[in-house]
Design a protein around this motif. Structure first.
Motif, PDB file in Angstrom:
ATOM      1  N   TYR A  68      -1.421 -12.283  47.853  1.00  0.00           N
ATOM      2  CA  TYR A  68      -2.053 -12.986  48.777  1.00  0.00           C
ATOM      3  C   TYR A  68      -3.598 -12.399  48.637  1.00  0.00           C
ATOM      4  CZ  TYR A  68      -2.964 -16.020  52.921  1.00  0.00           C
ATOM      5  OH  TYR A  68      -3.567 -16.925  53.695  1.00  0.00           O
ATOM      6  N   TRP A  85      -6.129 -10.466  50.366  1.00  0.00           N
ATOM      7  CA  TRP A  85      -5.539  -9.695  51.351  1.00  0.00           C
ATOM      8  C   TRP A  85      -4.800  -8.763  50.741  1.00  0.00           C
ATOM      9  CZ3 TRP A  85      -6.155 -11.362  56.877  1.00  0.00           C
ATOM     10  CH2 TRP A  85      -6.965 -12.528  57.030  1.00  0.00           C
ATOM     11  N   GLU A 130      -6.091  -5.628  53.143  1.00  0.00           N
ATOM     12  CA  GLU A 130      -5.055  -4.742  54.322  1.00  0.00           C
ATOM     13  C   GLU A 130      -4.709  -3.693  53.737  1.00  0.00           C
ATOM     14  OE1 GLU A 130      -3.115  -8.588  56.692  1.00  0.00           O
ATOM     15  OE2 GLU A 130      -2.702  -8.846  54.371  1.00  0.00           O
ATOM     16  N   GLY A 163      -1.342 -10.793  55.895  1.00  0.00           N
ATOM     17  CA  GLY A 163      -2.212 -12.010  56.250  1.00  0.00           C
ATOM     18  C   GLY A 163      -1.211 -12.751  57.359  1.00  0.00           C
ATOM     19  N   SER A 166      -0.440 -14.659  60.780  1.00  0.00           N
ATOM     20  CA  SER A 166      -1.232 -15.170  61.813  1.00  0.00           C
ATOM     21  C   SER A 166      -0.487 -15.070  63.096  1.00  0.00           C
ATOM     22  CB  SER A 166      -1.927 -16.436  61.697  1.00  0.00           C
ATOM     23  OG  SER A 166      -2.551 -16.594  60.547  1.00  0.00           O
ATOM     24  N   GLU A 190      -5.758 -20.693  53.427  1.00  0.00           N
ATOM     25  CA  GLU A 190      -6.663 -20.052  54.019  1.00  0.00           C
ATOM     26  C   GLU A 190      -8.035 -19.784  53.281  1.00  0.00           C
ATOM     27  OE1 GLU A 190      -8.939 -17.191  56.251  1.00  0.00           O
ATOM     28  OE2 GLU A 190      -8.245 -16.846  54.312  1.00  0.00           O
ATOM     29  N   THR A 217      -5.371 -12.735  62.706  1.00  0.00           N
ATOM     30  CA  THR A 217      -4.186 -12.289  62.044  1.00  0.00           C
ATOM     31  C   THR A 217      -4.306 -10.693  62.763  1.00  0.00           C
ATOM     32  OG1 THR A 217      -4.670 -13.416  59.787  1.00  0.00           O
ATOM     33  CG2 THR A 217      -3.683 -11.383  59.633  1.00  0.00           C
TER      34      THR A 217
END
Length: 283
Positions: free
Chosen positions: A37, A40, A53, A93, A95, A206, A239
């Motif tokens: 992703y 992220w 992240e 990621g 939410s 996103e 998130t």
């Protein structure tokens, strides 16, 4: 044993039965991410995890003074694996939504961004209404309705790609399921590949992920089109770190560390490094 001793023993047992469990002392935390992703979280050519992240996870663990291990897990099995105890937290990621809050807890938000459509530049979908607008489905649903109606007209008979079990999939199924064919993909990367190959008419994702896609040479003929959306029941409220329901101490540790990360500007620096837009959560 005397009657008095028996009563004392029974009283002690009763006290122990209702006494609260001692707080868990966290020294090691295993965090799961998807690894597919970008920006992220993703896997580099050398096989190592990288992304916003991954950096943030290590920063938070340092602030919490715990030994941190980041592992990969398939996106669609994240929450069941968390609740099965395979790891302690999710940073992928994910939410914060009402539906997810029924089965897990979340830390405070560490990022919040809009979602929208990615389409071929030469397609009639490049004229989707509202380009440049960001609409909140929590407070501006009435304003969003005519925009979505215009999108529905252009998307009639088209195919839209989404990643499975995401807020974006929720949104597209809610508003476009009856006019378009919605194709779900295991990863965002698979979704992108089909869009770039012309096997999809559009994808909904996103924005930070779309910008990472647009940076790739194979995506030169794609563009973000139409209004973007955030908030509300489908798209959630930012998130956060996913945590099991019975781990209040860990949730408090993450909340405190994220608050400190925001306060000293470290979160903004990480976001500036990995994103090309403002992703700071509401204060």
């Amino acid at each position: 044993m005397s009657r008095i001793a028996l009563l004392a023993s029974a009283a002690l047992a009763a006290v122990l039965a209702v006494a609260p469990a001692s707080a868990k002392d966290w020294t090691k935390v295993t965090i799961a991410t998807e690894g597919a992703y970008e920006p992220w979280n993703f896997v580099q050519p050398d096989g190592k995890l990288a992304g916003f992240e991954i950096d943030l996870a290590h920063d938070l663990c340092a602030r919490m003074k715990v030994e941190c291990t980041v592992v990969q897990n398939d996106w669609d099995g994240m929450i069941p694996a968390l609740n099965a105890g395979k790891f302690d937290a999710i940073m992928a990621g994910m939410s914060i939504t009402g539906k997810r809050l029924q089965v897990i807890d979340f830390s405070r938000s560490y990022a919040a961004g809009p979602s929208g459509f990615l389409v071929p530049k030469a397609s009639d979908l490049a004229k989707l209404p509202g380009t440049g607008e960001i609409l909140s489905m929590g407070t501006e649903e009435a304003k969003a309705k005519p925009v979505i109606d215009g999108m529905r007209a252009l998307l009639k008979g088209k195919s839209i790609g989404v990643q499975v079990a995401t807020i974006q999939a929720n949104f597209v199924h809610h508003y476009f399921d009856d006019v378009a064919t919605v194709q779900e993909y295991k990863t965002a990367e698979q979704n992108d590949l089909d869009l770039m190959a012309g096997r999809l008419d559009a994808s909904f994702a996103e924005e930070s992920v779309q910008l990472a896609t647009l940076a790739k040479p194979d995506a030169k003929d794609l563009t973000i089109a139409g209004a973007e959306f955030r908030g509300g029941p489908d798209l959630g409220e930012g998130t956060g770190v996913g945590i099991r329901k019975n781990e209040p101490e860990l949730k408090a540790m993450f909340d405190k560390a994220i608050a400190a990360e925001i306060a000293d500007g470290s979160l903004k620096k990480l976001q500036d490094k990995w994103f090309k837009l403002d992703m700071m959560p509401p204060s």
